[in-house]
Design a protein around this motif. Structure first.
Motif, PDB file in Angstrom:
ATOM      1  N   SER A  69       0.832  -1.209   0.000  1.00 50.12           N
ATOM      2  CA  SER A  69       0.000   0.000   0.000  1.00 50.12           C
ATOM      3  C   SER A  69       0.867   1.261   0.000  1.00 50.12           C
ATOM      4  O   SER A  69       0.525   2.243  -0.659  1.00 50.12           O
ATOM      5  CB  SER A  69      -0.950   0.005   1.200  1.00 50.12           C
ATOM      6  OG  SER A  69      -0.229  -0.069   2.409  1.00 50.12           O
ATOM      7  N   PHE A  70       1.989   1.227   0.691  1.00 52.37           N
ATOM      8  CA  PHE A  70       2.893   2.378   0.700  1.00 52.37           C
ATOM      9  C   PHE A  70       3.472   2.595  -0.696  1.00 52.37           C
ATOM     10  O   PHE A  70       3.582   3.725  -1.158  1.00 52.37           O
ATOM     11  CB  PHE A  70       4.034   2.153   1.693  1.00 52.37           C
ATOM     12  CG  PHE A  70       3.637   2.347   3.128  1.00 52.37           C
ATOM     13  CD1 PHE A  70       3.999   3.497   3.799  1.00 52.37           C
ATOM     14  CD2 PHE A  70       2.914   1.385   3.804  1.00 52.37           C
ATOM     15  CE1 PHE A  70       3.661   3.681   5.125  1.00 52.37           C
ATOM     16  CE2 PHE A  70       2.559   1.567   5.130  1.00 52.37           C
ATOM     17  CZ  PHE A  70       2.925   2.714   5.794  1.00 52.37           C
ATOM     18  N   VAL A  71       3.845   1.515  -1.352  1.00 49.63           N
ATOM     19  CA  VAL A  71       4.417   1.612  -2.691  1.00 49.63           C
ATOM     20  C   VAL A  71       3.377   2.157  -3.666  1.00 49.63           C
ATOM     21  O   VAL A  71       3.690   2.997  -4.513  1.00 49.63           O
ATOM     22  CB  VAL A  71       4.975   0.244  -3.154  1.00 49.63           C
ATOM     23  CG1 VAL A  71       5.431   0.304  -4.600  1.00 49.63           C
ATOM     24  CG2 VAL A  71       6.124  -0.183  -2.251  1.00 49.63           C
ATOM     25  N   MET A  72       2.134   1.716  -3.538  1.00 48.26           N
ATOM     26  CA  MET A  72       1.077   2.226  -4.420  1.00 48.26           C
ATOM     27  C   MET A  72       0.864   3.722  -4.202  1.00 48.26           C
ATOM     28  O   MET A  72       0.641   4.465  -5.157  1.00 48.26           O
ATOM     29  CB  MET A  72      -0.210   1.447  -4.220  1.00 48.26           C
ATOM     30  CG  MET A  72      -0.131   0.050  -4.809  1.00 48.26           C
ATOM     31  SD  MET A  72      -1.700  -0.814  -4.848  1.00 48.26           S
ATOM     32  CE  MET A  72      -1.755  -1.450  -3.194  1.00 48.26           C
ATOM     33  N   ALA A  73       0.962   4.173  -2.967  1.00 42.56           N
ATOM     34  CA  ALA A  73       0.802   5.610  -2.698  1.00 42.56           C
ATOM     35  C   ALA A  73       1.926   6.414  -3.342  1.00 42.56           C
ATOM     36  O   ALA A  73       1.676   7.458  -3.950  1.00 42.56           O
ATOM     37  CB  ALA A  73       0.771   5.851  -1.193  1.00 42.56           C
ATOM     38  N   ASP A 119       5.670   0.308 -14.100  1.00 49.65           N
ATOM     39  CA  ASP A 119       6.624   0.796 -13.098  1.00 49.65           C
ATOM     40  C   ASP A 119       6.243   0.312 -11.694  1.00 49.65           C
ATOM     41  O   ASP A 119       7.111  -0.062 -10.905  1.00 49.65           O
ATOM     42  CB  ASP A 119       6.713   2.316 -13.110  1.00 49.65           C
ATOM     43  CG  ASP A 119       7.382   2.863 -14.359  1.00 49.65           C
ATOM     44  OD1 ASP A 119       8.097   2.106 -15.041  1.00 49.65           O
ATOM     45  OD2 ASP A 119       7.174   4.058 -14.651  1.00 49.65           O
ATOM     46  N   LEU A 120       4.949   0.339 -11.397  1.00 54.26           N
ATOM     47  CA  LEU A 120       4.472  -0.133 -10.095  1.00 54.26           C
ATOM     48  C   LEU A 120       4.798  -1.610  -9.908  1.00 54.26           C
ATOM     49  O   LEU A 120       5.335  -2.019  -8.876  1.00 54.26           O
ATOM     50  CB  LEU A 120       2.967   0.106  -9.947  1.00 54.26           C
ATOM     51  CG  LEU A 120       2.313  -0.527  -8.719  1.00 54.26           C
ATOM     52  CD1 LEU A 120       2.900   0.036  -7.435  1.00 54.26           C
ATOM     53  CD2 LEU A 120       0.802  -0.321  -8.772  1.00 54.26           C
ATOM     54  N   VAL A 136      10.311   1.478  -3.245  1.00 50.81           N
ATOM     55  CA  VAL A 136      10.141   2.929  -3.388  1.00 50.81           C
ATOM     56  C   VAL A 136      11.353   3.535  -4.087  1.00 50.81           C
ATOM     57  O   VAL A 136      11.217   4.423  -4.931  1.00 50.81           O
ATOM     58  CB  VAL A 136       9.880   3.591  -2.018  1.00 50.81           C
ATOM     59  CG1 VAL A 136       9.886   5.109  -2.130  1.00 50.81           C
ATOM     60  CG2 VAL A 136       8.541   3.106  -1.465  1.00 50.81           C
ATOM     61  N   GLY A 137      12.542   3.033  -3.766  1.00 51.66           N
ATOM     62  CA  GLY A 137      13.743   3.510  -4.450  1.00 51.66           C
ATOM     63  C   GLY A 137      13.670   3.288  -5.940  1.00 51.66           C
ATOM     64  O   GLY A 137      14.103   4.129  -6.737  1.00 51.66           O
ATOM     65  N   ARG A 138      13.081   2.163  -6.335  1.00 51.42           N
ATOM     66  CA  ARG A 138      12.909   1.868  -7.767  1.00 51.42           C
ATOM     67  C   ARG A 138      11.945   2.874  -8.395  1.00 51.42           C
ATOM     68  O   ARG A 138      12.190   3.388  -9.490  1.00 51.42           O
ATOM     69  CB  ARG A 138      12.401   0.436  -7.934  1.00 51.42           C
ATOM     70  CG  ARG A 138      12.143   0.024  -9.335  1.00 51.42           C
ATOM     71  CD  ARG A 138      13.454  -0.327 -10.043  1.00 51.42           C
ATOM     72  NE  ARG A 138      13.163  -0.931 -11.321  1.00 51.42           N
ATOM     73  CZ  ARG A 138      13.350  -0.308 -12.476  1.00 51.42           C
ATOM     74  NH1 ARG A 138      13.832   0.903 -12.529  1.00 51.42           N
ATOM     75  NH2 ARG A 138      13.065  -0.914 -13.596  1.00 51.42           N
ATOM     76  N   GLY A 186       6.658   1.952   6.604  1.00 52.23           N
ATOM     77  CA  GLY A 186       6.940   3.369   6.780  1.00 52.23           C
ATOM     78  C   GLY A 186       8.436   3.646   6.898  1.00 52.23           C
ATOM     79  O   GLY A 186       8.946   4.618   6.340  1.00 52.23           O
ATOM     80  N   ALA A 187       9.146   2.754   7.594  1.00 57.97           N
ATOM     81  CA  ALA A 187      10.596   2.905   7.740  1.00 57.97           C
ATOM     82  C   ALA A 187      11.290   2.793   6.387  1.00 57.97           C
ATOM     83  O   ALA A 187      12.216   3.552   6.083  1.00 57.97           O
ATOM     84  CB  ALA A 187      11.143   1.853   8.705  1.00 57.97           C
TER      85      ALA A 187
END
Length: 161
Positions: free
Chosen positions: A22-26, A37-38, A81-83, A124-125
């Motif tokens: 869910s964090f990555v989707m946001a 990309d997602l 997220v880095g990707r 989150g971290a």
């Protein structure tokens, strides 16, 4: 080796659906990322998480009281997220190094609502680590661990220190 015994529970624990998706989707929405990309970012996060799990003695890790998704999850989230943020190699080293400093999750919390906190805090971290890796902060990089930011993390977990 974590998966050598065919312990499917271990794989399920590491790839818990509630760790970082869910964090990555946001972040993907924020970055106007494509579906491709997602999915690539999610695959990167799952691969990093799985490789870390496969590189450790997961049985001993659990016996010491750690909860896998909370401890290993920051790495997957940071990688994913880095990707999405298109981090450079050095920025990704920083992000993973920062993720290594943020494990959360003890098996002692099982049976309480705190168990559910572990994966969310891990995600989150990882997101924070990736955002900081953009250049706001950096992890220890004196040459000893420049190509392997997980070295000291593995040492600490495997030795029980």
């Amino acid at each position: 080796m974590a998966f050598a015994s065919g312990d499917r529970t271990t794989l399920r624990d590491l790839l818990s659906r509630d760790v970082f998706e869910s964090f990555v989707m946001a972040i993907a929405e924020r970055e106007n990322a494509s579906g491709r990309d997602l999915l690539t970012a999610l695959a990167a996060g799952f691969e990093v998480t799985t490789r870390i799990g496969a590189g450790m003695d997961y049985g001993a890790f659990r016996a010491r009281g750690w909860h896998g998704p909370g401890v290993i999850g920051p790495f997957g989230a940071a990688a994913a997220v880095g990707r999405l943020l298109d981090l450079t190699e050095q920025q990704m080293v920083y992000a993973l190094g920062l993720a290594a400093s943020q494990p959360v999750g003890l098996r002692e919390s099982f049976g309480s609502m705190n168990k559910s906190f572990n994966p969310g805090a891990a995600a989150g971290a990882g997101v924070l680590a990736a955002l900081l890796g953009l250049g706001i902060a950096w992890a220890h990089d004196d040459g000893r661990y420049a190509n392997n930011p997980l070295h000291s993390w593995f040492e600490a977990l495997e030795s029980g220190n």
